[in-house]
Motif scaffolding. Structure first.
Motif, PDB file in Angstrom:
ATOM      1  N   GLY A 114      -8.291  16.650   2.004  1.00 36.37           N
ATOM      2  CA  GLY A 114      -7.130  16.306   1.182  1.00 36.37           C
ATOM      3  C   GLY A 114      -5.891  16.196   2.054  1.00 36.37           C
ATOM      4  O   GLY A 114      -5.902  16.580   3.228  1.00 36.37           O
ATOM      5  N   ILE A 115      -4.830  15.648   1.469  1.00 31.78           N
ATOM      6  CA  ILE A 115      -3.535  15.551   2.150  1.00 31.78           C
ATOM      7  C   ILE A 115      -2.488  16.195   1.261  1.00 31.78           C
ATOM      8  O   ILE A 115      -2.487  15.989   0.043  1.00 31.78           O
ATOM      9  N   ILE A 116      -1.614  16.999   1.861  1.00 29.90           N
ATOM     10  CA  ILE A 116      -0.405  17.485   1.169  1.00 29.90           C
ATOM     11  C   ILE A 116       0.772  17.063   2.039  1.00 29.90           C
ATOM     12  O   ILE A 116       0.903  17.523   3.181  1.00 29.90           O
ATOM     13  N   THR A 117       1.617  16.178   1.525  1.00 29.76           N
ATOM     14  CA  THR A 117       2.704  15.634   2.342  1.00 29.76           C
ATOM     15  C   THR A 117       4.054  15.727   1.643  1.00 29.76           C
ATOM     16  O   THR A 117       4.145  15.592   0.426  1.00 29.76           O
ATOM     17  N   ASN A 118       5.091  15.946   2.461  1.00 25.45           N
ATOM     18  CA  ASN A 118       6.469  15.895   1.968  1.00 25.45           C
ATOM     19  C   ASN A 118       7.035  14.482   2.099  1.00 25.45           C
ATOM     20  O   ASN A 118       8.203  14.252   1.831  1.00 25.45           O
ATOM     21  N   GLY A 119       6.204  13.540   2.566  1.00 23.44           N
ATOM     22  CA  GLY A 119       6.651  12.154   2.707  1.00 23.44           C
ATOM     23  C   GLY A 119       6.787  11.493   1.341  1.00 23.44           C
ATOM     24  O   GLY A 119       6.544  12.113   0.308  1.00 23.44           O
ATOM     25  N   PHE A 120       7.151  10.210   1.355  1.00 21.88           N
ATOM     26  CA  PHE A 120       7.409   9.504   0.099  1.00 21.88           C
ATOM     27  C   PHE A 120       6.209   8.693  -0.371  1.00 21.88           C
ATOM     28  O   PHE A 120       5.478   8.123   0.418  1.00 21.88           O
ATOM     29  N   THR A 121       6.057   8.649  -1.686  1.00 28.68           N
ATOM     30  CA  THR A 121       4.929   7.974  -2.339  1.00 28.68           C
ATOM     31  C   THR A 121       4.738   6.548  -1.841  1.00 28.68           C
ATOM     32  O   THR A 121       3.623   6.118  -1.563  1.00 28.68           O
ATOM     33  N   GLU A 122       5.860   5.823  -1.743  1.00 27.16           N
ATOM     34  CA  GLU A 122       5.837   4.409  -1.370  1.00 27.16           C
ATOM     35  C   GLU A 122       5.059   4.128  -0.078  1.00 27.16           C
ATOM     36  O   GLU A 122       4.516   3.059   0.099  1.00 27.16           O
ATOM     37  N   LEU A 123       5.066   5.105   0.822  1.00 28.68           N
ATOM     38  CA  LEU A 123       4.457   4.891   2.132  1.00 28.68           C
ATOM     39  C   LEU A 123       2.990   5.331   2.204  1.00 28.68           C
ATOM     40  O   LEU A 123       2.220   4.802   2.995  1.00 28.68           O
ATOM     41  N   GLN A 124       2.596   6.300   1.374  1.00 25.33           N
ATOM     42  CA  GLN A 124       1.301   6.966   1.592  1.00 25.33           C
ATOM     43  C   GLN A 124       0.094   6.055   1.372  1.00 25.33           C
ATOM     44  O   GLN A 124      -0.745   5.882   2.251  1.00 25.33           O
ATOM     45  N   ALA A 125      -0.008   5.443   0.190  1.00 24.71           N
ATOM     46  CA  ALA A 125      -1.203   4.648  -0.126  1.00 24.71           C
ATOM     47  C   ALA A 125      -1.371   3.477   0.828  1.00 24.71           C
ATOM     48  O   ALA A 125      -2.476   3.185   1.298  1.00 24.71           O
ATOM     49  N   ILE A 126      -0.252   2.821   1.145  1.00 26.58           N
ATOM     50  CA  ILE A 126      -0.329   1.641   2.010  1.00 26.58           C
ATOM     51  C   ILE A 126      -0.773   2.015   3.428  1.00 26.58           C
ATOM     52  O   ILE A 126      -1.558   1.311   4.059  1.00 26.58           O
ATOM     53  N   ARG A 127      -0.322   3.172   3.903  1.00 26.79           N
ATOM     54  CA  ARG A 127      -0.742   3.608   5.251  1.00 26.79           C
ATOM     55  C   ARG A 127      -2.230   3.939   5.280  1.00 26.79           C
ATOM     56  O   ARG A 127      -2.933   3.584   6.205  1.00 26.79           O
ATOM     57  N   LEU A 128      -2.673   4.661   4.257  1.00 26.70           N
ATOM     58  CA  LEU A 128      -4.101   5.026   4.188  1.00 26.70           C
ATOM     59  C   LEU A 128      -4.964   3.770   4.143  1.00 26.70           C
ATOM     60  O   LEU A 128      -5.983   3.679   4.819  1.00 26.70           O
TER      61      LEU A 128
END
Length: 224
Positions: A114-128
């Motif tokens: 799993g991932i737990i991140t303080n980053g922003f939603t907009e970036l996460q799915a596209i990077r993965l």
């Protein structure tokens, strides 16, 4: 394998986060030459905001707006438009840390990830998606969606519920930030690994269960 679950931070744990490179690319797209001095000036605003965000003093929305207010005014756009342009640029230059893919391949089928991140939603799915990692992770928990950031216990509790309340002794949290990742994990009662790629001094009073200098070293440690 000692663990049933391994939770990762995202930025500088799985993904390079070259914010200067991202800013430079974004400003190029706006026709502006963004210098290292400009970046230092931006970081004087940005860095304390992230500390306030981790401490629960400001929201993700406030962080996004405040950090780009000055530049957005100069360019005649809204801070949120600028934030989106920045995240888009960060997605465009995204690369994995050395050994990330090999580590995940080696863990695949041996533990749930799993991932737990303080980053922003907009970036996460596209990077993965762009790095081909989407299918490795059961859950991606993002502070912006939960409403609290690491090291707050609430975000760990939220992930824990999603995971189906497994035994805490069989969960490992891996991250590069001793304050949010390691301390957050320790306070929640799970084991932790500090990815210390830059040879930093261990902060007073924070004792991770493991300390590694690379993801390759983590792979060797976990699969020894």
């Amino acid at each position: 394998m000692k663990y049933d679950w391994i939770l990762f931070d995202a930025d500088e744990t799985l993904f390079h986060f070259d914010s200067f490179g991202g800013m430079k690319l974004m400003f190029e797209r706006f026709g502006v030459n963004f210098s290292r001095d400009d970046y230092e000036e931006y970081q004087q605003v940005n860095k304390p905001l992230w500390v306030d965000y981790q401490d629960g003093k400001i929201t993700a929305e406030q962080l996004k707006c405040i950090r780009f207010e000055g530049w957005a005014n100069k360019l005649g756009i809204t801070p949120l438009e600028m934030n989106s342009a920045f995240l888009e640029a960060m997605a465009d230059i995204c690369t994995l840390l050395p050994g990330a893919k090999e580590l995940l391949d080696a863990l695949n089928g041996k533990a749930k990830l799993g991932i737990i991140t303080n980053g922003f939603t907009e970036l996460q799915a596209i990077r993965l998606q762009r790095t081909g990692l989407t299918d490795y992770f059961e859950h991606v928990v993002i502070s912006e969606e939960v409403g609290v950031a690491k090291p707050d216990q609430e975000i760990f509790q939220y992930a824990y519920q999603l995971m189906g309340l497994p035994s805490k002794s069989r969960i490992l949290m891996v991250g590069d930030n001793p304050d949010s990742d390691v301390l957050g994990g320790l306070n929640f009662g799970i084991e932790t690994c500090w990815l210390n790629t830059h040879g930093q001094q261990r902060p007073e009073g924070i004792a991770p269960h493991y300390e590694v200098t690379s993801l390759t070293e983590l792979k060797d440690t976990l699969l020894a």
